[in-house]
Design an enzyme around this catalytic site. Structure first.
Site, PDB file in Angstrom:
ATOM      1  N   TYR A  10      21.870  -8.543 -24.091  1.00 40.37           N
ATOM      2  CA  TYR A  10      23.143  -9.408 -23.940  1.00 40.37           C
ATOM      3  C   TYR A  10      23.730  -8.883 -25.385  1.00 40.37           C
ATOM      4  CZ  TYR A  10      21.278 -10.459 -19.370  1.00 40.37           C
ATOM      5  OH  TYR A  10      20.337 -10.202 -17.914  1.00 40.37           O
ATOM      6  N   TYR A  31      10.517   2.486 -11.126  1.00 42.38           N
ATOM      7  CA  TYR A  31      11.677   2.272 -11.663  1.00 42.38           C
ATOM      8  C   TYR A  31      12.297   1.840 -12.289  1.00 42.38           C
ATOM      9  CZ  TYR A  31      11.339   2.441  -5.943  1.00 42.38           C
ATOM     10  OH  TYR A  31      10.652   2.327  -4.988  1.00 42.38           O
ATOM     11  N   GLU A  33      20.608  -2.798  -9.726  1.00 47.64           N
ATOM     12  CA  GLU A  33      20.485  -1.643  -9.110  1.00 47.64           C
ATOM     13  C   GLU A  33      19.697  -3.001  -7.222  1.00 47.64           C
ATOM     14  OE1 GLU A  33      17.844   0.305 -12.525  1.00 47.64           O
ATOM     15  OE2 GLU A  33      16.892   0.204 -10.468  1.00 47.64           O
ATOM     16  N   HIS A  79      13.378 -14.548 -15.560  1.00 41.76           N
ATOM     17  CA  HIS A  79      12.783 -14.010 -14.627  1.00 41.76           C
ATOM     18  C   HIS A  79      11.458 -13.772 -13.538  1.00 41.76           C
ATOM     19  CE1 HIS A  79      15.211 -11.429 -17.085  1.00 41.76           C
ATOM     20  NE2 HIS A  79      16.315 -12.172 -16.570  1.00 41.76           N
ATOM     21  N   GLN A  96      14.762 -20.204 -14.216  1.00 42.89           N
ATOM     22  CA  GLN A  96      15.081 -19.749 -12.997  1.00 42.89           C
ATOM     23  C   GLN A  96      13.805 -19.914 -12.024  1.00 42.89           C
ATOM     24  OE1 GLN A  96      15.785 -15.510 -14.804  1.00 42.89           O
ATOM     25  NE2 GLN A  96      18.004 -15.676 -14.795  1.00 42.89           N
TER      26      GLN A  96
END
Length: 372
Positions: free
Chosen positions: A268, A257, A247, A153, A89
């Site tokens: 997963y 958070y 979210e 991430h 990513q």
């Protein structure tokens, strides 16, 4: 008195459960096809970020490491773009202009960089200027550390608030039990900086021993949406959950958070990450998706060109390959509707200075939504 207290506590718990139940069960309406899509630029495999220049042309980041300047459908590759760590990513990520770009010319970019300690890469923020289709005067503003060869991430989005502070996000890099809850470590955070990369004196962890003082809030998993609310000026954020539990949050100073202490999803492999969905001292999301839509990109609609969308939020879905209109009543989500159904993995969305909505779709490029 004891019985009354127990009844009050039970009512509170039931109220929370009811609220959470409705939070992810707002029906998703099918699209009303009152628009057409026009291709602005094709041949961009993963258009991560879009920024409009004052002349109406746009800069588009492609995750592999190419920065395009698009003028009337013509793509020009910008030179002198830093080498990116193109893994998983990670790659060339978001891009925004300084609010006073017309005077100072600063462009802000996040990307996965190999610079610094350790093998692999991590999220980095730079600023630069554009001269003769080349980046110049490149300045390093922040680099998350240490590097890791994990491919997941990185985040990342950038936004300026109304006071001129810069916020950017970095995901927790797959180390969810290590990074997001530790303010002495990077990753799994939203950072706040001055526009030159210096640390604002009123950042929440300034003066805390060993803290990363650029941190504004923490406990975030993988934030790939940041946008400023056009009325309140608050910074809204969305982030990927695991299986379930993407979210939407409103960013607050020093707030936690929750990831991975609380979550609305499972891992997963279907194992439990946490049995808790709420906890004292942890900020609740204003909305969560279950199942996950894999959100990427986010913008508020302020344009009169879309009267039915104005005042609401647009979020791209990578997983279900559509644009989602998240209908708002203040800070409450009251409706959801599909737009551009089956368009493809929708990576980025923004409202241009001309009032039109532009979307970046993987494998296609940049498309413009034109109302009928």
């Amino acid at each position: 008195m004891k019985t009354f207290s127990l009844l009050l506590f039970s009512f509170f718990i039931l109220s929370c459960e009811a609220q959470l139940k409705t939070n992810n069960e707002i029906p998703l309406q099918e699209e009303a096809k009152n628009y057409r899509l026009e291709t602005v630029a094709d041949g961009i495999n993963n258009p991560w970020g879009i920024a409009f220049l004052p002349d109406g042309s746009m800069l588009v980041t492609e995750k592999s490491g190419v920065l395009f300047h698009i003028t009337k459908g013509t793509k020009t590759e910008i030179k002198n773009v830093p080498a990116v760590y193109n893994r998983g990513q990670g790659g060339l990520l978001d891009i925004v202009l300084h609010p006073d770009y017309a005077k100072n010319g600063w462009i802000y970019i996040t990307y996965a960089s190999t610079e610094g300690e350790g093998n692999g890469g991590n999220t980095k923020l730079i600023r630069a200027k554009l001269e003769n289709e080349s980046l110049t005067q490149i300045e390093s503003l922040y680099k998350c550390e240490p590097n890791t060869t994990k491919g997941q991430h990185f985040g990342s989005r950038i936004v300026f608030d109304n006071q001129g502070y810069l916020y950017f996000s970095a995901g927790e890099r797959g180390d969810h039990f290590v990074n997001p809850q530790d303010i002495t470590r990077d990753n799994g955070k939203i950072y706040r900086l001055n526009d030159d990369g210096s640390i604002p004196k009123d950042n929440p962890f300034v003066g805390k021993e060993n803290a990363k003082t650029a941190i504004y809030c923490y406990g975030n998993r993988n934030p790939q949406g940041l946008a400023i609310h056009p009325t309140t000026g608050a910074i809204w954020e969305h982030e990927h959950g695991p299986q379930g539990g993407d979210e939407i949050n409103i960013i607050k100073k020093a707030a936690n958070y929750g990831w991975p202490v609380v979550t609305y999803g499972i891992d997963y492999d279907n194992s439990t990450i946490s049995t808790e969905q709420q906890k004292s001292g942890i900020e609740n999301p204003i909305y969560y998706w279950a199942p996950s839509i894999a959100p990427s990109g986010m913008t508020f609609v302020t344009s009169d060109k879309y009267p039915d969308w104005k005042g609401h939020l647009l979020v791209g879905s990578l997983k279900f390959q559509y644009l989602e209109l998240v209908k708002l009543d203040g800070e409450k989500i009251i409706g959801r509707q599909k737009i551009a159904t089956d368009i493809g993995r929708l990576r980025s969305v923004t409202q241009g200075p001309d009032g039109y909505i532009y979307i970046g779709v993987e494998g296609k490029g940049i498309l413009k939504i034109i109302p009928n």
